[in-house]
Scaffold this motif. Structure first.
Motif, PDB file in Angstrom:
ATOM      1  N   LEU A  21      -2.953  -3.293   1.105  1.00  0.00           N
ATOM      2  CA  LEU A  21      -3.328  -3.526  -0.292  1.00  0.00           C
ATOM      3  C   LEU A  21      -2.826  -4.896  -0.717  1.00  0.00           C
ATOM      4  O   LEU A  21      -1.628  -5.157  -0.664  1.00  0.00           O
ATOM      5  N   ALA A  37       0.838  -1.206   0.000  1.00  0.00           N
ATOM      6  CA  ALA A  37       0.000   0.000   0.000  1.00  0.00           C
ATOM      7  C   ALA A  37       0.872   1.256   0.000  1.00  0.00           C
ATOM      8  O   ALA A  37       0.616   2.214  -0.747  1.00  0.00           O
ATOM      9  N   VAL A  50      -8.456  -1.814  -0.933  1.00  0.00           N
ATOM     10  CA  VAL A  50      -7.574  -1.202   0.062  1.00  0.00           C
ATOM     11  C   VAL A  50      -8.180  -1.322   1.444  1.00  0.00           C
ATOM     12  O   VAL A  50      -9.381  -1.046   1.644  1.00  0.00           O
TER      13      VAL A  50
END
Length: 636
Positions: A585, A505, A598
């Protein structure tokens, strides 16, 4: 099919009158009919109007390209009209249209109209070219302008046309980058533009993610003075045997096109001698690559082949969790429902190829095709033996150099045994030895190292993870697709494979910031940029949201001292905030398109906005207003 072949003098009106959209289309259909391309112009007109109802074909910048596909079209054709005072065509930019091209395609022409539309859109992007077309009053001149522009942009259509016209190129080039997306085409564009500026003819082959385009022919290679290879992956080299060849990184194709072209023109480039196999083994004397450069190219060859498996499989696995019901059986989350189980099975199968493909193509880059199977086996053993991503990297290099060693050993065998080397000797001994290396020498220590790193990451406190996010996010903006960027991204991939989803992420949000920060700055602080830069900035919205960091490269190339630090600060902030908010993520790519996957999406959006705005303001402060832009902005 060339544009000039589709135009007929009877179908061109350079003194069209301003009228409604419907009347303008009717006039264009009449011109098409006068060219002899229609059996029923009213039916065709209805087809064109039906297409307009789906959305305006006024593409902006004073251009409209209406089109229709119908059985009443006898053969593909174009009609053209210039309305010098402009007419309202409901264009996308709400500005009048001055230049019209109507495309007619038969029902059986597949996507011919889309190909013609693409070509027209490409050549009409040139503002100076559009102005010349609108200003001309002579049909033959109008046709000549289009012909010259199309030749300049696309070259000759086929090898036969090149031979018939006697057209040759002074220089040829090949561009390729690990992902085959942005750098490949930016290097090609940079070389083409600089060659044009220097009065040199050049043709550039692009080895992108969709395969090789604009492929160099044997006749072109024979006639050319030399070849420039700007690539970070290995390409087919045997075809250039006996020609002067410059081999350099793709970044030089973007940033140093003039130097590369001038070096070739000066005649100081050595002649390339070697086969693909020799090239892969770095045995040809003219490559003169450093050890670090060679290792990077071999690594990127593996990464570029691995990415489609990682991205496709990774997103499918992430979707499996998105569509599953956690409450059914938490221990089986991701496979509780039939649809989720299907996604996870298919995605997991694709994702499982990641390490074997990585190792296989690293090995192939080093020692050519005989090393592919050896590398695949080494990568699979790294996967099953717990050595993971790092183990597969080592397996790829070990397999490549192992096969090079076997080639030297078996080179002493009689020539009559040459045929059995690639099908028996190399695979048997190579797989046997790489198996022993992986099981007894590489897997144990690397698996222990992976376990320690995983424990370290899991035990990290919030502050430590924020620091890690700052570092990784900043790395994504250092060279925007180069080695530092790729190092951060491959670390994210390795962490993804071990379940460290917060790292991926931070990496992706850090990579999205540079194009978005620049795009925002070109929109809000317009007086810091030229009109051309502002137009390029609009494309960066799409590239940034799609996680294509390379969109920032043209701006960084022009002004690195101001642009790169601004991007690093924003990306580092975004990466740190992503870690702070606990964002995760499971997808390895996709930008805004995978935001539904997410974890902590609200915090992720805040991180992205904060980083982009920080980059925007820092860039606005560092860049001074352009004193000559005031009048231009009034016009805009």
């Amino acid at each position: 099919m060339r544009i000039i072949d589709l135009l007929n003098e009877n179908g061109i009106d350079l003194n069209g009158k301003a009228a409604s959209k419907e009347a303008t289309i009717k006039r264009l259909v009449d011109l098409m009919d006068e060219s002899g391309n229609l059996t029923d112009k009213e039916t065709y007109r209805k087809a064109v109007m039906a297409r307009e109802e789906e959305g305006s074909t006024g593409i902006g910048e004073g251009v409209a390209i209406p089109h229709g596909k119908s059985p009443v079209v006898k053969e593909a054709g174009l009609a053209a009209m210039v309305v010098k005072e402009g007419t309202d065509f409901a264009a996308l930019d709400d500005e009048p249209a001055y230049l019209f091209f109507l495309i007619a395609a038969p029902e059986a022409a597949n996507n011919l109209h889309l190909e013609v539309l693409s070509r027209l859109s490409t050549i009409l992007m040139d503002e100076e070219f559009r102005a010349k077309l609108i200003a001309t009053t002579d049909i033959k001149t109008f046709l000549k302008l289009i012909d010259e522009k199309e030749q300049q942009k696309f070259g000759s259509e086929t090898k036969k046309e090149i031979q018939d016209s006697g057209r040759t190129y002074q220089l040829l080039a090949v561009t390729a980058c690990p992902t085959g997306i942005a750098h490949t085409y930016m290097a090609a564009e940079s070389l083409e533009n600089k060659a044009k500026e220097m009065g040199v003819t050049i043709k550039v082959e692009t080895n992108g993610s969709g395969g090789a385009k604009n492929v160099l022919t044997a006749a072109e290679i024979k006639a050319a003075d030399g070849i420039i290879i700007a690539a970070d992956t290995n390409i087919e080299m045997a075809r250039f045997n006996g020609k002067p060849v410059i081999r350099t990184k793709v970044a030089d194709g973007i940033h140093k096109p003039k130097e590369l072209i001038q070096e070739m023109l000066d005649g100081k480039v050595p002649i390339y001698h070697g086969t693909d196999e020799q090239s892969a083994a770095a045995s040809s004397s003219d490559e003169q690559e450093s050890a670090g450069r060679k290792i990077y190219k071999d690594l990127m060859n593996g990464v570029s082949h691995m990415l489609p498996f990682v991205i496709g499989g990774g997103i499918l696995i992430a979707l499996a969790f998105l569509f599953d019901d956690y409450s059914i059986n938490p221990a089986n989350f991701g496979s509780n429902t039939p649809f989720a189980a299907f996604l996870k099975q298919v995605g997991g199968t694709a994702f499982a190829f990641m390490l074997p493909v990585l190792a296989g193509y690293i090995a192939m880059s080093i020692a050519d095709r005989p090393a592919l199977a050896v590398g695949f086996v080494g990568g699979m053993l790294a996967n099953t033996g717990g050595a993971g991503f790092l183990g597969a990297l080592l397996a790829g290099f070990a397999a490549g150099y192992l096969v090079l060693g076997l080639k030297k050993v078996f080179s002493k065998l009689p020539a009559s045994l040459e045929g059995i080397k690639p099908i028996l000797l190399y695979p048997f001994f190579g797989i046997l030895i790489i198996g022993a290396l992986m099981v007894f020498a590489i897997n144990p220590p690397v698996a222990a190292l992976n376990a320690w790193l995983s424990m370290l990451l899991n035990n990290m406190g919030t502050s430590s993870k924020v620091i890690l996010g700052i570092i990784l996010g900043g790395m994504m903006a250092v060279d925007m697709g180069g080695p530092v960027n790729k190092a951060a991204y491959t670390f994210g991939l390795a962490s993804l494979a071990t379940g460290q989803y917060d790292i991926m992420a931070a990496v992706m949000v850090g990579g999205m910031v540079p194009p978005l920060g620049i795009a925002l700055c070109t929109t809000i602080f317009k007086n810091r940029f030229t009109k051309k830069e502002r137009e390029a900035g609009l494309a960066n919205y799409v590239m940034g949201l799609s996680f294509i960091t390379e969109g920032a490269i043209p701006f960084a190339s022009e002004d690195p001292i101001r642009v790169i630090p601004s991007c690093i600060i924003g990306s580092a902030l975004a990466g740190g905030l992503s870690m702070f908010f606990g964002c995760t993520l499971m997808a390895p790519h996709g930008g805004i398109f995978v935001f539904p996957l997410v974890g902590s999406p609200f915090g992720y959006v805040i991180a992205l906005l904060a980083g982009s705005v920080a980059s925007m303001f820092m860039l606005a402060v560092l860049k001074k207003p352009k004193t000559d832009q005031s009048e231009e902005l009034k016009i805009a």
